[in-house]
Design a protein around this motif. Structure first.
Motif, PDB file in Angstrom:
ATOM      1  N   VAL A 262       0.848  -1.184   0.000  1.00 11.75           N
ATOM      2  CA  VAL A 262       0.000   0.000   0.000  1.00 11.75           C
ATOM      3  C   VAL A 262       0.893   1.246   0.000  1.00 11.75           C
ATOM      4  O   VAL A 262       1.852   1.342   0.762  1.00 11.75           O
ATOM      5  N   TYR A 272      -3.634   1.240  -3.544  1.00  9.25           N
ATOM      6  CA  TYR A 272      -3.656  -0.222  -3.510  1.00  9.25           C
ATOM      7  C   TYR A 272      -2.942  -0.813  -4.727  1.00  9.25           C
ATOM      8  O   TYR A 272      -3.291  -0.500  -5.865  1.00  9.25           O
ATOM      9  N   GLY A 302      -4.582  -4.847  -3.442  1.00  5.81           N
ATOM     10  CA  GLY A 302      -3.950  -4.764  -2.139  1.00  5.81           C
ATOM     11  C   GLY A 302      -4.351  -5.824  -1.138  1.00  5.81           C
ATOM     12  O   GLY A 302      -5.314  -6.563  -1.330  1.00  5.81           O
ATOM     13  N   ARG A 385     -12.039  -2.129  -1.974  1.00  5.00           N
ATOM     14  CA  ARG A 385     -11.152  -2.892  -2.856  1.00  5.00           C
ATOM     15  C   ARG A 385     -11.972  -3.881  -3.682  1.00  5.00           C
ATOM     16  O   ARG A 385     -13.042  -4.300  -3.283  1.00  5.00           O
TER      17      ARG A 385
END
Length: 397
Positions: A262, A272, A302, A385
């Motif tokens: 990160v 990410y 990530g 994400r």
């Protein structure tokens, strides 16, 4: 699933309505209610496939050093990925032009390519940390950049009639090789992308780099896409809807030495990195390369995410054939380092064929829409994400 009219009444089904499940629910007074509930739960898992025959490994597929236009040296690159990002495999993918104003990778004795080869050998620890020999090749006009991944640390670079460019004949020859996997990235770019909607199908590589930082190539308008120069025709779904058998990987495309980690200074979503997951027999060059070439791959933004996606026991990346009366048994198991918000089953390019919250599911699909249907998963976590699997292609005959 036993009801003779189920396929007339339903499009999707789940084990919770199997006849065994129904019989248990309607079994009346039971002397052991807790045991009964356990039996009910077990009926919902009896359709699950066996545990995977492969192991899951995580890797960094795209990163640069000062051998081209990155900030760190090649030794630091591998140490960072191995020791700080704690990934299982990595590819160092410097540009073939060697950085504007610098020597190309093939220039000199030893050349930068020789250094890349020797560094890959140096950090390769079979079973512990795998290094893939690779580089990024300018390939105008078909692709802005393609990364070439080799199954041999002594492989030679691939040069054509003109450096920085490629012809259809050269691209076909490259895609036909067994010792190389070709994966393009930035295919959606307005200035230098690819036209996957019209390109001849045999010129489309077997996988696409889905995301590096903040640029998912799934479809135009994806919520995690933050760049402002893009165009239709260069996205993964543009190729899949045409019938291309294209899987997906991810990489950081990091030039700052933060590969696989990160990078807070970029904010959301750019902080990410893109990470690739593979289902492979072993953590070796042969094992990782075979998994990638077979498209037994998934990727995510990530952290860590493991996705097991199978249809009738077959893994992501496979092309399978079912009888006309057979249905697709779609198995889904997702594990992540944060809470999963939703899982979308994508079929034939429709963004959300069905949505689900539970991360362990079996879904029966009774309906074939075309001669060959394609399915993949899109996972979204509570912290914004995303993860994706390579598709599975299902033909019914």
């Amino acid at each position: 699933m036993n009801h003779p009219e189920r396929k007339k009444a339903k499009r999707f089904d789940m084990p919770g309505r199997s006849r065994e499940f129904t019989n248990l629910v309607y079994s009346g007074v039971h002397e052991d209610p807790a045991g009964l509930w356990e039996s009910v739960k077990q009926t919902q898992n009896k359709f699950d496939p066996p545990k995977p025959e492969y192991n899951v490994y995580f890797g960094e597929m795209h990163g640069h050093t000062n051998l081209s236009d990155g900030l760190i040296d090649h030794d630091t690159y591998y140490r960072n990925v191995r020791d700080l990002a704690k990934l299982d495999f990595a590819a160092l993918t410097d540009h073939d032009h060697g950085g504007v104003g610098k020597p190309e990778l093939w220039v000199g004795n030893p050349s930068k390519w020789n250094i890349i080869q020797e560094t890959a050998k140096k950090y390769y620890e079979p079973g512990k940390f795998t290094t893939l020999l690779a580089y990024e090749r300018d390939s105008y006009p078909y692709f802005n950049n393609m990364i070439l991944y080799f199954n041999d640390h002594d492989a030679d670079m691939v040069r054509g009639v003109r450096d920085g460019e490629i012809t259809a004949q050269e691209l076909r020859a490259l895609l036909a090789r067994d010792d190389v996997v070709v994966i393009p990235h930035d295919t959606y770019s307005l200035s230098s992308g690819a036209d996957l909607e019209h390109m001849e199908l045999d010129l489309i590589p077997p996988l696409i780099e889905m995301i590096s930082r903040a640029d998912p190539a799934e479809y135009m308008g994806h919520p995690a896409f933050k760049r402002d120069t893009c165009c239709e025709g260069g996205y993964w779904l543009d190729a899949l809807k045409r019938g291309a058998k294209m899987g997906c990987i991810a990489g950081s495309d990091d030039h700052d030495g933060m590969n696989g980690r990160v990078h807070e200074k970029w904010g959301y979503p750019g902080k990410y990195p893109g990470i690739t997951g593979v289902w492979a027999k072993e953590n070796t060059v042969e094992g990782i390369f075979e998994a990638i070439k077979s498209k037994r791959t998934f990727c995510f933004m990530g952290g860590r995410m493991t996705i097991d996606f199978r249809i009738n026991g077959h893994y992501m990346g496979e092309e399978i054939t079912l009888g006309k009366e057979e249905h697709a048994n779609i198995f889904i198991d997702v594990q992540a380092d944060t809470k999963v918000k939703r899982i979308a089953l994508v079929k034939n390019g429709r963004e959300r064929v069905c949505l689900m919250g539970p991360t362990h599911q079996m879904v029966f699909d009774y309906f074939n829409e075309q001669e060959t249907d394609f399915f993949y998963l899109r996972v979204e976590t509570e912290d914004g994400r995303y993860g994706w699997t390579s598709p599975i292609w299902v033909t019914r005959k």
